[in-house]
Design a protein around this motif. Structure first.
Motif, PDB file in Angstrom:
ATOM      1  N   HIS A  19       3.135  20.116  11.214  1.00 39.17           N
ATOM      2  CA  HIS A  19       4.283  19.340  10.754  1.00 39.17           C
ATOM      3  C   HIS A  19       3.879  17.873  10.672  1.00 39.17           C
ATOM      4  O   HIS A  19       3.256  17.342  11.601  1.00 39.17           O
ATOM      5  CB  HIS A  19       5.465  19.507  11.704  1.00 39.17           C
ATOM      6  N   SER A  21       5.377  15.146  11.110  1.00 35.74           N
ATOM      7  CA  SER A  21       5.935  14.226  12.110  1.00 35.74           C
ATOM      8  C   SER A  21       5.322  14.405  13.484  1.00 35.74           C
ATOM      9  O   SER A  21       5.613  13.623  14.399  1.00 35.74           O
ATOM     10  CB  SER A  21       7.453  14.407  12.203  1.00 35.74           C
ATOM     11  N   ARG A  24       6.890  13.694  17.055  1.00 30.75           N
ATOM     12  CA  ARG A  24       8.196  13.074  16.784  1.00 30.75           C
ATOM     13  C   ARG A  24       9.150  14.066  16.094  1.00 30.75           C
ATOM     14  O   ARG A  24      10.299  13.735  15.817  1.00 30.75           O
ATOM     15  CB  ARG A  24       8.029  11.837  15.901  1.00 30.75           C
ATOM     16  N   THR A  25       8.661  15.260  15.821  1.00 32.04           N
ATOM     17  CA  THR A  25       9.466  16.276  15.148  1.00 32.04           C
ATOM     18  C   THR A  25      10.693  16.643  15.983  1.00 32.04           C
ATOM     19  O   THR A  25      10.567  16.954  17.171  1.00 32.04           O
ATOM     20  CB  THR A  25       8.617  17.541  14.893  1.00 32.04           C
ATOM     21  N   ARG A  26      11.844  16.613  15.388  1.00 28.76           N
ATOM     22  CA  ARG A  26      13.087  16.962  16.087  1.00 28.76           C
ATOM     23  C   ARG A  26      13.324  18.470  15.946  1.00 28.76           C
ATOM     24  O   ARG A  26      13.442  18.975  14.829  1.00 28.76           O
ATOM     25  CB  ARG A  26      14.251  16.174  15.515  1.00 28.76           C
ATOM     26  N   ALA A  84       7.577  17.003  21.822  1.00 24.95           N
ATOM     27  CA  ALA A  84       8.567  16.616  20.820  1.00 24.95           C
ATOM     28  C   ALA A  84       9.985  16.745  21.375  1.00 24.95           C
ATOM     29  O   ALA A  84      10.232  17.553  22.279  1.00 24.95           O
ATOM     30  CB  ALA A  84       8.416  17.503  19.587  1.00 24.95           C
ATOM     31  N   ASP A 107      14.285  18.515  12.229  1.00 22.76           N
ATOM     32  CA  ASP A 107      13.164  18.765  11.321  1.00 22.76           C
ATOM     33  C   ASP A 107      12.748  20.231  11.355  1.00 22.76           C
ATOM     34  O   ASP A 107      12.194  20.742  10.377  1.00 22.76           O
ATOM     35  CB  ASP A 107      11.959  17.894  11.715  1.00 22.76           C
TER      36      ASP A 107
END
Length: 586
Positions: A19, A21, A24-26, A84, A107
C-alpha cells in the motif's frame, strides 16, 4: 509422535502488494455483521448463533446450556502487530458497519469470515464500494480457502493463512519483528442455568495463541488447509521460554491464572511443552491450561507431566471406531477419558456424524459409543468437506459434491445438512441424527456443567493434599466453588430431574459426595442456593421456549496509532518472533 518428528522448514514468502501509504494506512478490520441467531437471507440461522458451545456442544441442554461469545482473535492479533492506525469492529450490526463507513475514512477495510457467511461478506464489500470507493478491500479467515472466492465477492485482496505476516508486508513493515500478543479474554457474556457467570479476572481464562495450523492435517480440517496442509504449521512462540514469558505477561496484565491455548494440538510440540513445565516448576506457577490434543499425543505424556503442566481441560477428537483417521488408532478412548477425569482433567469429546461408513443401521451404535465416553462436554459435527480441504478435492473428483442450487450456503454449518451426496444418508436423516446425538448424550449424562463439578471434585479429592504445594494450590483454586455454587447447581439439577430416575440418581450421588466432602457449607448452599437456582433455570426455560436468543455486544477498539483514542492494551513479547513454518511426519 515426538519432537524428533518436527523439522523446521524454510518459511515460504507471503505474496502481498504494497500500500502506498505504508504505516500511515488507515485500516478497519471487521467481523461479519449480525444479528446472528435469526433466520435471514444473508445466512444467519437460529440454530447457528455466534456461540461455539451452544450451537455445537450443549445444543440441546436447554437452560443448562453453556452460553458465551468468543472474540475474533485473528483480527485482534493483526491489530496488535502492525504500526498503522487500526480499528477493530467486532460483531457489528449491519447499521453499525454502515455508520462506521460514514463516520470515518479508511484506506483499507479488512473482513474476516467463515464459509457459511459468504453472503454477508459480499454485502459488506458492496457497502464499502458504495461509501468508501477509494478503500482497498481485504478478505481473510476460513472463507479465503474458497478457490473461486474472487468471483463471488468484490474484494481487492484475498488472504489465505497468516494474516499478520501478510498485513505487515502489505504496509511495508518488517514481517519478522516480534509478535505482540494481545490481551484476550477467552469468553465474554458467560451464562448458564439462567445466571451470569463470574467475570472476575481469577475466574476467566486468557486466550493464548502459540501457533496456527495443525501438523496432523486431517483431510476434513479447514484450519490445517488454511495454513499449508498436513504436516505444516506456523509457530509464533517456538520455545517454552518464549511461551512462558508471554504467559507471565498475560498473568500480570490481566490478573488471570488460567489460559485457553488456541493451538490445534498444543501437546504435540513436546519439547516446548516440557520446557514450559520446567519453568512453571522453577517459578512456582500454579496455572491451569485448557488445550486441544489428539488422544495418541495425550498418551505420550505421563499423568504426572499432565498434572504438573496444569492441564485442566482437553478438547479431543473421538471420531469413533472404523474411521480412517490414525490419531485414534490403538487407543481405548473410553478408558483414556475415565483415567484423565479421575485426575481432575475435564474432557470435551468431539464426534463426527456422517462419516463414509455411517448408515441408518449403525448410526445408533455410533451415537451410543460417543455417549459411553461420558465426557464433560461433547461436540457433534457433521462430516463436511469445506472448500480448500483435501476431502473437498477428493469428493469433487468423485463427482459427489452437490450443486450449490441444492442448498443454501448458510445451512452448511455442520449442524443440519451436508454439502455432498452421502452414500447412505439423506439430508433429513442427518438433521435428525444430529438432534438424536445431542439428546442421547444429555439424557444419559446430564448437564455438562454438572459433569464439570463431578470431574473437578475427583481432582480435588486426589490432589488437595498433594505433597507439592504448587499442585495443591491449583486444585484448591479449581475446587473453590465445589462447596458453594456448584453444590447449589447440583442440588438444583437434582430437583429439575426429579421426573427422570436415572439422572436423579446420578445427581443425588454427586450431591451426597459434595455434602460428605464439604459438610454444612455445601448443605446450606445446596439447599438454599439450589432452590433459588432452580427458579432461575425455570425462568430461562420459559424464555427459550418463547424464542429468546442471545447476541454478542459490538466491540470497537482502536490502537495507539489512531490519534483520537488511547492505545489498545498489548502484551509485548521481547523474544524474536521467528514465525517458523514447521513440517511434521507421522
Amino acid at each position: 509422535m515426538s519432537t524428533a518428528c518436527l523439522e523446521i522448514a524454510t518459511v515460504r514468502p507471503v505474496e502481498s502488494p504494497r500500500h502506498p501509504s505504508g504505516s500511515r494506512t488507515r485500516i478497519l478490520l471487521s467481523s461479519v455483521f449480525g444479528p446472528y441467531a435469526q433466520d435471514d437471507d444473508y445466512g444467519s440461522r437460529v440454530m447457528n448463533p455466534m456461540e461455539l458451545y451452544h450451537n455445537q456442544v450443549t445444543r440441546t441442554q436447554g437452560p443448562f446450556s453453556l452460553r458465551m461469545f468468543h472474540r475474533s482473535w485473528g483480527l485482534m492479533l493483526i491489530q496488535a502487530n502492525i504500526q498503522a492506525p487500526c480499528t477493530v469492529l467486532d460483531f457489528p450490526t449491519l447499521d453499525r458497519f454502515v455508520e462506521e463507513l460514514r463516520r470515518h475514512t479508511y484506506d483499507v477495510v479488512g473482513i474476516s469470515s467463515i464459509v457459511s457467511n459468504q453472503l454477508k461478506v459480499r454485502k459488506m464489500c458492496e457497502l464499502v464500494r458504495r461509501y468508501q470507493p477509494q478503500a482497498k478491500i481485504v478478505v481473510g479467515g476460513h472463507i479465503a480457502n474458497m478457490p473461486d472466492l474472487d468471483e463471488r465477492i468484490d474484494a481487492d485482496c484475498i488472504v489465505q493463512g497468516d494474516g499478520v505476516r501478510w498485513m505487515r508486508q502489505f504496509l511495508g513493515e518488517d514481517a519478522q519483528q516480534p509478535i505482540r500478543h494481545p490481551l484476550i479474554v477467552s469468553g465474554h457474556g458467560c451464562r448458564s442455568a439462567g445466571v451470569a457467570l463470574s467475570s472476575h479476572p481469577e475466574d476467566i481464562a486468557a486466550t493464548l495463541i502459540p501457533s496456527v495450523g495443525c501438523p496432523l492435517g486431517c483431510n476434513f480440517c479447514s484450519t490445517s488447509a488454511m495454513f499449508g496442509g498436513k504436516g505444516r504449521f506456523i509457530d509464533f512462540y517456538h520455545t517454552g521460554d518464549e511461551l512462558f514469558e508471554v504467559m507471565c505477561q498475560l498473568e500480570q496484565s490481566m490478573g488471570v491464572r488460567s489460559f485457553f491455548a488456541m493451538d490445534e494440538n498444543f501437546l504435540f510440540h513436546r519439547r516446548r511443552a516440557l520446557r514450559l513445565l520446567e519453568l512453571m516448576q522453577q517459578h512456582d506457577k500454579a496455572w491451569a491450561l485448557y488445550v486441544f490434543s489428539s488422544a495418541n499425543v495425550l498418551r505420550s505424556y505421563s499423568l504426572e507431566q499432565l498434572v504438573g503442566l496444569g492441564i485442566s481441560w482437553v478438547w479431543m477428537g473421538l471420531e469413533g471406531e472404523n474411521s480412517r483417521y490414525p490419531k485414534l488408532h490403538g487407543t481405548d478412548t473410553v478408558a483414556l477419558v475415565r483415567q484423565l477425569q479421575s485426575h481432575g482433567i475435564k474432557i470435551l469429546g468431539s464426534t463426527i456424524i456422517g462419516l463414509e461408513h455411517h448408515t441408518p443401521e449403525n448410526i445408533d451404535e455410533v451415537i451410543a459409543r460417543a455417549v459411553r465416553h461420558d465426557t464433560d462436554f461433547h461436540q457433534f459435527m457433521l462430516y463436511t468437506p469445506l472448500p480448500g480441504t483435501p476431502l473437498h478435492a477428493e469428493l469433487t473428483e468423485q463427482g459427489l459434491m452437490k450443486n450449490e442450487d441444492e442448498y443454501h450456503v448458510g445451512d452448511i454449518h455442520g449442524q443440519l445438512i451436508m454439502n455432498y451426496r452421502h452414500p447412505h444418508l439423506s439430508d433429513a436423516q442427518t438433521a435428525e441424527y444430529m438432534v438424536r446425538a445431542f439428546g442421547a448424550d444429555f439424557a444419559a449424562n446430564g448437564p455438562s456443567t454438572m459433569r464439570i463439578a463431578r470431574t473437578t471434585l475427583a481432582g480435588w479429592k486426589r490432589y488437595k493434599d498433594h505433597p507439592d504445594p504448587r499442585i495443591r494450590r491449583r486444585f484448591r483454586w479449581e475446587g473453590r466453588e465445589l462447596g458453594t455454587a456448584l453444590a447449589a447447581l447440583v442440588n438444583a439439577s437434582r430437583r429439575y430431574f426429579d421426573p427422570h430416575p436415572a439422572l436423579r440418581a446420578k445427581t443425588s450421588s454427586l450431591l451426597a459426595e459434595l455434602y460428605q466432602e464439604f459438610g454444612w457449607k455445601a448443605r446450606l448452599y445446596g439447599s438454599l442456593g439450589g432452590r433459588w437456582l432452580l427458579s432461575r433455570i425455570r425462568r430461562e426455560e420459559k424464555s427459550l421456549a418463547a424464542g429468546w436468543t442471545y447476541e454478542p455486544p459490538t466491540f470497537y477498539e482502536r490502537n495507539a496509532a489512531v490519534t483520537d483514542n488511547s492505545a489498545a492494551m498489548l502484551c509485548l513479547c521481547t523474544q524474536p518472533a521467528e514465525m517458523l513454518v514447521g513440517t511434521a511426519t507421522p
